[in-house]
Design an enzyme around this catalytic site. Structure first.
Site: not given
Ligand code: HSE
Ligand code: NAD
Length: 349
Positions: A223, A227
């Protein structure tokens, strides 16, 4: 009074929180923001879909039971997610895309964005897949169609980061950034500092609505990698792809590692960063780092995130705030709609 018609694509935690905000605050927005919002379509893989061109009751939607096919209970509802029809036929001005992030190919969310933009509809999304993997194409399509494609919530939820760096830091010559960019993993690390086991901390982050549908993406760094790609391409004009970012997560850290760090006056943090070097090349990574307690990012705890931009004219500028959360991320969608409204108002002057 301006009224924007919305179609909500994906009706999980974030879009349901947006419906709740609309139910509670539409009247207030009329005077505060100069517009109101009307939901004219909703589609969700699990809940089904509904079209209501005259407007659906936001409060009813926000309170909808989370049972399979629940949208079929409403007039005009169907047990199936008729997503193409909802996007193309419900008369929405703005498509609010908040389905699962697919870190591999960004689908089907990328196709949803493409349909909307091709049809001349604005798109706001919190989904990292389409932007990290197909951002250049979608931004170009939006420009060609003279519509907006906004995605503030894709990085650090409702905390202003993308628009802040793009607008307020424009001209400062940003050369890099480093930050805590995942709410779940930071929440897990902080909970482990309090003695909670890794699995229990992940479950709690899921309950609180921070985690991805598959939390592996949170704890293994995937994740954050998306980003980092989004920020690097936006702010450093880096043209990075996911494979350009080295990536490791926090799942190998034990309670013992965390306790050892505490005894040494340090903390483990999952850090995403990118830097432009003197020769113009860009390096980017996601990795757990041991930060001394006096490091500015060491005290950022729980689902709070922070990013520090380094620029030639300002040095380091650090922004900190919620990195995840249903209402916090719904606010990001509202901020995107406000941005669209302001841009429309400027064009009419
Ligand atoms: N799953 C992601 C959500 C925000 O993008 C986090 O915990 O940051
Ligand atoms: N929750 C957060 O804190 C947060 C923060 C920033 C960004 N995001 C991103 O926002 C998006 C939504 O997050 P969420 O917390 O609401 O997730 P969620 O898992 O609660 O909801 C996603 C919803 O999308 C639906 N869906 C999935 N695929 C679909 C499809 N093909 N067609 C129609 N519906 C589909 C699912 O049934 C589910 O109800 C995700 O991409 C997530 O990465 C979430």
């Amino acid at each position: 009074m301006t009224e924007y018609k919305l179609a909500l694509v994906g009706f999980g935690g974030v879009n349901r929180a947006l419906a709740q905000l609309i139910a509670e605050r539409n009247e207030q927005w009329k005077t505060e923001l100069g517009f109101t919002l009307k939901i004219v379509g909703v589609t969700d893989l699990f809940l089904g879909s509904v079209i209501g061109r005259e407007g659906l009751d936001a409060n009813v939607l926000a309170q909808l039971p989370a049972v399979k096919g629940a949208l079929a209970q409403l007039p005009g509802g169907d047990v199936t997610a008729l997503t193409e029809a909802v996007i193309k036929d419900c008369g929405a001005d703005i498509i609010v895309e908040a389905t699962f992030t697919n870190p591999v190919d960004g689908e089907p969310a990328t196709s949803f964005c493409r349909w909307a933009l091709e049809g001349g509809q604005h798109v706001v999304t919190t989904n990292k897949g389409p932007i990290a993997l197909h951002g250049a194409e979608l931004k170009a399509l939006a420009r060609r169609k003279h519509v907006a494609f906004e995605y503030e919530g894709s990085v650090m939820s409702g905390t202003p980061v993308i628009r802040l760096a793009r607008q307020a830091l424009a001209g400062s010559s940003i050369v890099g950034f480093e930050g805590i960019l995942n709410g779940t993993s930071n929440f897990v690390l902080t909970s482990m500092e309090g003695g909670l086991g890794f699995a229990e901390a992940v479950s709690k982050a899921q309950e609180l609505g921070y985690a991805e549908a598959d939390p592996t993406a949170d704890v293994e760094g995937h994740d954050v990698r998306l980003k980092v790609v989004i920020l690097a391409n936006e702010l450093l004009d880096a043209k990075l792809t996911v494979s350009d970012v080295t990536c490791s997560g926090i799942s190998s850290l034990s309670l013992g590692d965390i306790e050892k760090a505490r005894q040494d006056g340090a903390r483990w943090k999952l850090i995403g960063s990118a830097m432009r070097h003197a020769d113009g090349s860009i390096s980017a990574s996601v990795e757990p780092r041991l930060l001394n307690n006096d490091h500015p990012l060491a005290s950022v705890g729980g689902a709070t995130n922070a990013v520090s931009f380094t620029s030639q004219l300002l040095g380091a500028v650090t922004v900190s705030g919620p990195g995840a959360g249903r209402t916090e991320t719904a606010f990001a969608l509202l901020s995107d709609i406000i941005s669209i409204h302001q841009s429309i108002a400027r064009n009419q002057e």
